[in-house]
Design a protein around this motif. Structure first.
Motif, short mmCIF file in Angstrom:
data_model
loop_
_atom_site.label_atom_id
_atom_site.label_comp_id
_atom_site.label_asym_id
_atom_site.label_seq_id
_atom_site.Cartn_x
_atom_site.Cartn_y
_atom_site.Cartn_z
N LYS A 1 0.77 -1.43 -0.22
CA LYS A 1 -0.11 0.11 -0.26
C LYS A 1 1.00 1.25 0.02
O LYS A 1 0.75 2.25 -0.78
CB LYS A 1 -0.82 -0.28 1.04
CG LYS A 1 -1.89 1.44 1.63
CD LYS A 1 -2.47 1.16 2.53
CE LYS A 1 -3.79 2.43 3.39
NZ LYS A 1 -3.67 2.51 3.73
N LYS B 1 2.67 1.71 -3.19
CA LYS B 1 1.53 2.41 -4.52
C LYS B 1 1.58 3.60 -3.78
O LYS B 1 1.17 4.59 -5.29
CB LYS B 1 0.59 1.55 -4.18
CG LYS B 1 0.76 0.02 -4.88
CD LYS B 1 -0.49 -0.69 -4.98
CE LYS B 1 -0.70 -1.87 -5.42
NZ LYS B 1 -1.62 -3.26 -5.53
N GLU B 2 1.03 3.97 -2.96
CA GLU B 2 1.29 5.69 -2.60
C GLU B 2 1.50 6.24 -2.89
O GLU B 2 1.32 7.59 -3.23
CB GLU B 2 0.18 5.58 -1.35
CG GLU B 2 -0.57 5.61 -0.46
CD GLU B 2 -1.24 5.09 0.79
OE1 GLU B 2 -0.03 5.65 2.09
OE2 GLU B 2 -1.81 4.77 1.40
N GLU B 3 2.82 5.79 -3.09
CA GLU B 3 4.27 6.60 -3.65
C GLU B 3 4.56 6.31 -4.68
O GLU B 3 6.02 6.64 -5.78
CB GLU B 3 6.01 6.66 -2.18
CG GLU B 3 5.33 6.69 -0.95
CD GLU B 3 5.42 7.79 -0.58
OE1 GLU B 3 6.19 8.97 -1.60
OE2 GLU B 3 4.54 8.49 0.32
#
Length: 114
Positions: free
Chosen positions: A106, A109-111
């Motif tokens: 997660k 993916k956020e970065e």
């Protein structure tokens, strides 16, 4: 003084205090088939029992008032308990690893790194 009177394995132990505190922890860890009993006070009376849960395991804990504490309580570590420590529940371990993987996934993916 107030405290606990523990009767376990045919032995009786008094753990209490007038001016401080006494503690008692009793746990059943069902998934590991484990029984834990720990207690103590500031004056040094201690009790500890680590065993497998089995039929006939009998513990009596009473909150009471008494004049003296036990000088010498006991520690019991069931020989089978060492096996409990060494055994790992593979499903729990894999679930923990999967949870950590998803947390890292997660973040990545956020970065926009994945």
């Amino acid at each position: 003084m107030k405290g606990f009177v523990i009767t376990h394995l045919g032995k009786r132990c008094k753990i209490g205090s007038d001016d401080s505190f006494a503690t008692m922890i009793c746990s059943l860890v069902i998934q590991r088939n484990e029984f834990i009993l720990e207690g103590g006070n500031m004056s040094g009376a201690r009790i500890g029992s680590w065993q497998r849960i089995r039929e006939g395991l009998d513990v009596e804990i009473e909150v009471a008032e008494f004049d003296d504490v036990s000088e010498d309580c006991y520690t019991l570590i069931d020989p089978e308990y060492n096996n409990i420590i060494e055994e790992k529940d593979e499903l729990l371990e894999w679930n923990w690893k999967l949870e950590k993987f998803r947390e890292i996934e997660k973040i990545l993916k956020e970065e926009n790194l994945l």
